[in-house]
Design a protein around this motif. Structure first.
Motif: not given
Length: 302
Positions: A171-181, A219-232, A251-255
């Motif tokens: 979900g994040a990679a297409p918006h952030l440019g080259p990433l480590p292999p 199971v990891l349970r992560a409550p709260g705002d989707p944007g905050a969870v995505a950023e974490w 960054r917004a597009a990656a989230r």
């Protein structure tokens, strides 16, 4: 791996770049990530007065939990490769409030000795599979234990058992440019210990006895705002450094990309109409497949 020194250098560079995300989200990681190590903590059964080594302590949350179990008469040493995370751990859990808890920055693979050894037990949450030379790392852990000292650790199984991790990267990679292999095969990475046979070979090759490798689904349970969870999840993963260096719109597009791919893990599902004022708060249910790894340092070990 032919160039072990090169792999270790890349490891150190990766974690130096990843550390700001782990430091920023340390409280969230302690809370949401606890199920990843809980079975090892339960199996270790730390007792008051014991001396325990926490390998790959990160920002110190697991070390502090161990220190609470051994009490003021015990000792816990949290060890991590990255100095900035060790500094953060020491700041989060200062010695005046956590007697017996210390942190040290070192590469467990190359350390001739671990300060505070010998230990009664060693613990590691999701770190052993990240070593460039896991036999060397586990040999150092074994040498740091007293004869009969015990090890309890967790590592990921195969990627299919932890599907949200791939979803975050995709979900994040297409918006952030080259990433480590991405690591492949036995290269250090989250799924380097997917093969339980390899885990057993590493531990026995390091000189441990009574090696056990047991599957668990947590199971990891992560409550709260989707944007905050995505950023974490982005910031503690391989895209974290690129995310922090990207322009705000990227960054917004990656989230947004991560939120879309994590939708199937959200419970209850996003409402199609106005939310019920008394309904349950939505959150994420993130499944993870792990191995519980246990072993004992043989009698007569120095």
């Amino acid at each position: 791996m032919s160039d072990l020194a090169g792999v270790r250098a890349r490891n150190a560079t990766f974690w130096a770049r990843a550390a700001p995300g782990w430091i920023r989200h340390a409280d969230r990681q302690d809370e949401y990530g606890r199920p990843l190590g809980a079975v090892a903590l339960d199996r270790l059964r730390p007792r008051p007065g014991e001396r325990i080594l926490d390998v790959g302590c990160g920002c110190g949350g697991t070390s502090a939990e161990l220190a609470g179990a051994v009490g003021p008469a015990g000792t816990v040493v949290g060890l991590d490769l990255d100095a900035s995370m060790v500094e953060a751990a020491a700041a989060r859990f200062p010695g005046d409030r956590h007697p017996g808890l210390r942190f040290t920055a070192a590469d467990i693979e190359t350390a001739e000795a671990v300060q505070g050894a010998p230990f009664d037990a060693a613990y590691s949450r999701m770190a052993l599979m990240l070593a460039a030379d896991p036999v060397a790392a586990c040999s150092a852990i074994r040498r740091a234990l007293r004869p009969g000292g015990r090890l309890a650790a967790t590592v990921f199984r195969d990627g299919a058992a932890t599907p949200w991790m791939h979803a975050v990267l995709l979900g994040a990679a297409p918006h952030l440019g080259p990433l480590p292999p991405m690591p492949v095969g036995d290269e250090p990475g989250p799924f380097a210990f997917a093969d339980p046979g390899r885990v057993t070979r590493v531990l026995t090759g390091a000189g441990f006895d009574a090696v056990g490798v047991e599957p668990y689904d947590v199971v990891l349970r992560a409550p709260g705002d989707p944007g905050a969870v995505a950023e974490w999840l982005i910031e503690i993963g391989p895209a974290g450094a690129a995310y922090r260096e990207a322009a705000p719109e990227r960054r917004a597009a990656a989230r947004a990309g991560v939120i879309k791919l994590l939708a199937r893990f959200r419970e209850p599902p996003e409402p199609t109409g106005p939310p019920e004022p008394t309904g349950p708060a939505a959150g994420y249910r993130l499944p993870a497949g792990i191995w519980l790894v246990t072993a004992v340092a043989p009698a007569g070990t120095a």
